[in-house]
Design an enzyme around this catalytic site. Structure first.
Site, short mmCIF file in Angstrom:
data_model
loop_
_atom_site.label_atom_id
_atom_site.label_comp_id
_atom_site.label_asym_id
_atom_site.label_seq_id
_atom_site.Cartn_x
_atom_site.Cartn_y
_atom_site.Cartn_z
N SER A 203 0.81 -1.23 0.00
CA SER A 203 0.00 0.00 0.00
C SER A 203 0.84 1.27 0.00
O SER A 203 0.30 2.36 -0.23
CB SER A 203 -0.93 0.01 1.21
OG SER A 203 -1.78 -1.11 1.15
N ASP B 299 -17.77 1.95 -2.04
CA ASP B 299 -16.91 0.77 -2.13
C ASP B 299 -17.65 -0.49 -1.70
O ASP B 299 -18.06 -0.59 -0.55
CB ASP B 299 -15.67 1.00 -1.23
CG ASP B 299 -14.84 -0.26 -1.08
OD1 ASP B 299 -14.89 -1.15 -1.95
OD2 ASP B 299 -14.09 -0.33 -0.08
N ASP C 107 -11.03 -6.17 -1.36
CA ASP C 107 -10.44 -5.18 -0.48
C ASP C 107 -9.99 -5.88 0.79
O ASP C 107 -10.46 -6.97 1.11
CB ASP C 107 -11.48 -4.11 -0.13
CG ASP C 107 -10.83 -2.86 0.42
OD1 ASP C 107 -10.73 -1.87 -0.33
OD2 ASP C 107 -10.39 -2.89 1.60
#
Lengths: 625, 369
Positions: free
Chosen positions: A330, A354, A369
């Site tokens: 990330s 999302d 995710d």
């Protein structure tokens, strides 16, 4: 017999005798002429040859080895120094029964099995005519004791050598590196570089780290002394002398205190930390854990210690900060965000709801995710603060791999930063061309999606991440990361301190930069992934957490740290700068198998920053789980 | 003012001395002292000690020169017998030094009887030839050869090959000058050539073989036995034409030369005085030898002729072998350079020989009637 006969006989005898005498005289003259001819040959025809031999007999050129330059940290703490040590050396060719001789030697001077192992290794690597050390660092008592008994040990001698010592040992081993004895291979290289003459008399050469990359500066200029020697080789007098010039001293930008703080903050964790000054690219701390004791290598490491270091599962010889390549995870996202903004694929205000996963059009494969069920409404700021994966899956899809490769490559991913120690790894920023070349396979749309969150084929070093973060922190100024601040030549009273080099400057829109930096600042605030590490700071700091996967998790399975072997757990990452308004330090922390960036890496970064800004030395951290 | 008394005394002292020969000897001795000073690295102690050797040797020479040749001849037999007895004594009770039994301990002095034989053997052989038939027959040569070979065999056994060889040569000179027929000499030469391989295989010690091998190729053993030859060749060669100058020879001053004051003193001289010095020295030796030959040629009796000739040629042999060994054309045998090398024994032996020559030359020549 009558007198007449006798007289006649006498006369005849005298005549015979005189003939013999004349023959003798001719013989004398002939043989003296032979001698004269020999003298003429030696002294006229061969004079030059014999004069050369006589000169060679009488004149010995003795090299005067220069002192190696010292290395200091930015505050003047010494990192590499010299001292004179007495070494007992053996020329194997001159000793008849080597083992027996060493056994006898061991009766007057302590020779450990380690000494023997090291000597035997050196013996294999060198010719029989070279003087090799069997024991170093003799005490004054041992020197005296050997000198008394020296007549018993032909081919052995005590030599005074300037020896390198690294007082900080393991703490800076991966930066300073070490010097080692010059091997036959080194000699070939020196010969090829036409530098051999300057090493006539030198015993050591830089192997890795600063010692290697600044070898030509640190070594100095060898001097020469022409001495007249007698038949035994004892110098009688000096004919001429060219003094050696000591190597230049180096002052590094490294702060040994910060380095110490970092190592203590790591505790038992393995990993790496790189900290630099974003205003000039100077490295402030450079840690690869575990380290090793560089002093072991100076005299040639023995086989056992070498095996311990080389075969250790912790790989202490591996410079993780410089050569360790990890998926950036990330920590890649801020650069993706800038790419989206600069290339017009996203605006600062764009937001979406999302669902917790992304699927390519016409595919049922779900890129999940990290948070099941998703993060709700996510805009660019939130995507960084909570590290939303889905946002970047979509963005990667919208940008396409070529845009990602070209834009993010500007931050230094996939190529060497050009730091001034050797052996840097280039990492990998994938492209369709690369995949074709490497695997002879076409790039798939799914490949791009993983790249978007810093996984997939992505690989970068902690140094590269720090470099990229520097560009983000200092408005795109790409300074070459470097250790050396100052080079001092005491002989010429010359100081070189122009080591800062701006390689290029990235032209980024200030509005976008500010927004991304602000979002990163929020990462360390309540609600952010590093909020715990950011609590109650006396300064502001911005950062991005990351988790880099060691093993792939199958579809439908969940990552569960407790079920996975420790060495297969994720690496924890955190890259940060501080203070947010006017960054003075950029740093990256990588903890191997440390789990998540927010919980493991960020707190360590915090401790290091606390030392940097407040001077508080951290207690060693306790290893989690 | 020289009073008649002093004149008388001077005449008494010098009447049996050959001034020409003496001048040559003095010049060589002076050269020796000068080189010795350099060879010892400027030690006057060595020079003074050598000066004393010279004075002693001179006295010996003077005494011998004053003895009429007839009396010398009468001493030949007893001297020879004494020498043989001493050699046998050495073989039985001698002291071992450096692996060779050469010395006899007489309580106060240690003597090396082989030195005595260097003079005694030619005297004895000449005496025998003198006493033999007017016309020498082959039997006389055989007896002379036995007189020669007995001590030589004893000395070879010690072992001292160098001295044995020199005595053999001095004895050969006597036989040669006595008129040994060329045919016999050719035969002898063939016999020696044939026996050489046998001598090599059975009659030599390892170190002796090694010396000869090394002479043939010094570089074969550059740090061992060949070292001496190589270093001394370097000294001579680097001297060049004019030499490096007195006290300035690097090979000698820095101890690269072995035995620089004795056997290898010539390389010191040669390095410092060059080819010019060598030529002058060779000429000086040639003059001395030439004078000795004149004395020999005019010697009245067979004994005198043979003794004088042998002494002359032996002196020449010393010079040639020493210079040849130092310059690398002959093997390294321990032979000093006459009148120049440091050492009392050799100085006395050499001057004793010259004393005999002077005695022969200066005493009234009585022709046998």
């Amino acid at each position: 017999m009558s007198d007449i006969v006798e007289l006649r006989n006498h006369i005849r005898e005298t005549r015979h005798f005189r003939i013999r005498l004349v023959i003798s005289a001719i013989g004398v003259v002939v043989l003296f002429s032979l001698l004269f001819g020999r003298f003429f040959y030696l002294q006229v025809l061969q004079e030059e040859h014999y004069t050369t031999l006589a000169e060679a007999n009488r004149i010995a050129i003795q090299p005067l080895t220069p002192n190696r330059g010292l290395i200091f940290d930015r505050n003047g703490d010494i990192l590499a120094q010299n001292y004179t040590a007495y070494t007992l050396e053996i020329i194997p060719d001159q000793v008849k029964n080597l083992d027996a001789a060493i056994n006898e030697l061991a009766t007057i001077i302590e020779i450990t099995p380690e000494d023997r192992r090291r000597f035997n290794k050196l013996k294999l690597e060198n010719t029989r005519f070279k003087s090799l050390p069997i024991r170093s660092r003799l005490t004054d008592f041992e020197v005296a004791r050997f000198a008394e008994n020296q007549y018993r040990f032909p081919g052995m001698d005590i030599k005074a050598h300037p020896l390198r010592h690294y007082p900080k040992g393991e703490l800076v081993s991966h930066v300073i590196g070490y010097i080692g004895r010059i091997s036959d291979k080194d000699l070939e290289q020196l010969e090829a570089d036409k530098r051999l003459k300057n090493y006539y008399g030198s015993t050591h050469i830089g192997r890795i780290g600063i010692e290697k990359s600044y070898e030509s500066v640190l070594h100095g200029q060898t001097g020469f002394e022409q001495v007249e020697t007698d038949a035994v080789g004892r110098p009688v007098r000096t004919l001429s002398r060219v003094a050696p010039t000591a190597g230049n001293d180096l002052t590094l930008s490294l702060d040994i205190g910060l380095q110490q703080a970092a190592v203590q903050a790591f505790g038992d964790y393995r990993g790496a930390l790189v900290a630099l000054d974003p205003s000039n690219g100077e490295i402030l701390a450079f840690v690869s854990k575990p380290g090793f004791d560089p002093n072991l290598f100076v005299d040639g490491i023995d086989h056992l210690n070498w095996r311990l270091l080389n075969e250790s599962i912790d790989r202490p010889l591996n410079n993780r900060a410089l050569r360790g390549v990890y998926p950036p995870g990330s920590t890649f996202k801020p650069f993706m965000a800038l790419a989206g903004l600069e290339l017009g694929k996203r605006s600062l205000h764009y937001a979406f709801n999302d669902p917790g996963f992304f699927s390519l059009p016409g595919s049922s494969h779900r890129f999940r995710d990290w948070k099941p069920g998703g993060h709700g409404w996510v805009d660019l700021r939130k995507s960084l603060v909570i590290s939303c994966d889905t946002y970047y899956y979509m963005l990667a899809h919208d940008l396409g791999i070529t845009n990602i490769h070209d834009f993010i490559g500007q931050f230094g991913f996939g190529k060497e930063t050009g730091i001034d120690i050797p052996g840097e790894a280039a990492g990998l920023l994938p492209s369709p061309e690369w995949k074709k070349r490497r695997f002879n396979q076409n790039w798939l749309p799914g490949d791009t999606i993983s790249v978007g969150i810093g996984q997939g084929f992505n690989l970068s070093t902690p140094l590269q991440l720090t470099f990229a973060m520097m560009l983000l922190a200092n408005d795109g100024r790409a300074y070459r990361p470097h250790f050396v601040r100052q080079q001092v030549d005491h002989y010429k009273n010359f100081v070189k301190d122009n080591f800062v080099e701006e390689i290029y400057r990235l032209n980024l829109r200030q509005e976008y930069l500010d927004s991304v930096r602000q979002a990163l600042a929020d990462v360390t605030r309540p609600g952010g992934t590093a909020s715990r590490a950011g609590a109650n700071t006396a300064y502001t700091f911005a950062g991005k957490t990351g988790t880099s996967q060691v093993i792939n998790i199958k579809q439908g399975e969940r990552y569960n740290a407790s079920k996975i072997d420790e060495r297969h757990r994720d690496h924890a990452l955190f890259t940060a700068f501080a203070p947010v308004e006017n960054p003075r330090i950029v740093l990256t922390v990588l903890i191997e198998n440390g789990g998540s960036g927010g919980s493991t890496a960020a707190p360590i970064a915090r401790k290091v920053l606390d030392y940097f800004f407040l001077g508080t030395m951290p207690e060693p951290a306790e290893k989690a789980g | 003012m020289i009073t008649p008394d002093i004149k008388q005394a001077w005449h008494y002292c010098t009447r049996y001395i050959d001034n020409f020969l003496l001048a040559g000897i003095f010049l060589l001795m002076l050269t020796g002292l000068i080189v010795l000073y350099s060879a010892t690295g400027g030690s006057s102690a060595r020079v003074i000690s050598q000066l004393i050797n010279m004075v002693v040797a001179y006295v010996v020479m003077w005494v011998v020169a004053n003895i009429p040749p007839q009396r010398i001849m009468r001493m030949a037999f007893p001297l020879y017998v004494l020498g043989i007895v001493l050699l046998i004594a050495v073989a039985l009770f001698g002291e071992v030094q450096n692996g060779a039994r050469r010395w006899l301990n007489l309580g106060i002095v240690h003597i090396q009887p082989s030195e005595l034989l260097k003079i005694a053997v030619p005297l004895m052989m000449a005496w025998y030839f003198d006493k033999a038939h007017i016309t020498l027959r082959w039997r006389d040569y055989v007896i002379a050869a036995l007189i020669l070979l007995l001590p030589v065999a004893l000395i070879v056994r010690q072992p001292d090959l160098g001295t044995a060889l020199l005595i053999l040569i001095s004895g050969f000179y006597v036989i040669f000058l006595a008129g040994l027929s060329w045919r016999l000499m050719t035969g002898l030469a063939v016999a020696v050539t044939v026996s050489l391989p046998l001598l090599w295989s059975f009659g030599m010690h390892d170190y002796q073989r090694k010396r000869i091998m090394t002479m043939l190729d010094p570089s074969q053993d550059a740090l061992g036995a060949g070292y001496h030859t190589i270093q001394s060749s370097i000294a001579i060669g680097s001297g060049g034409i004019a030499g490096k100058g007195w006290l300035k020879g690097t090979q000698s001053q820095l101890d690269f030369l072995p035995e620089p004051s004795t056997d290898f003193i010539f390389s010191v001289f040669s390095e410092e005085f060059g080819l010019i010095g060598n030529s002058l020295l060779l000429s000086l030796y040639l003059i001395v030898i030439g004078r000795c030959m004149v004395i020999t040629a005019s010697a009245p009796t067979r004994f005198a002729r043979l003794v004088a000739g042998s002494i002359t040629l032996t002196f020449f042999t010393y010079v040639f072998v020493n210079m040849g060994m130092v310059s690398g054309i002959l093997p390294v045998v321990g032979i000093p350079l006459p009148l120049i090398s440091y050492g009392g024994t050799s100085m006395v032996t050499i001057l004793l020989g010259f004393g005999i020559l002077m005695s022969i030359h200066t005493h009234p020549k009585l022709v046998k009637t």
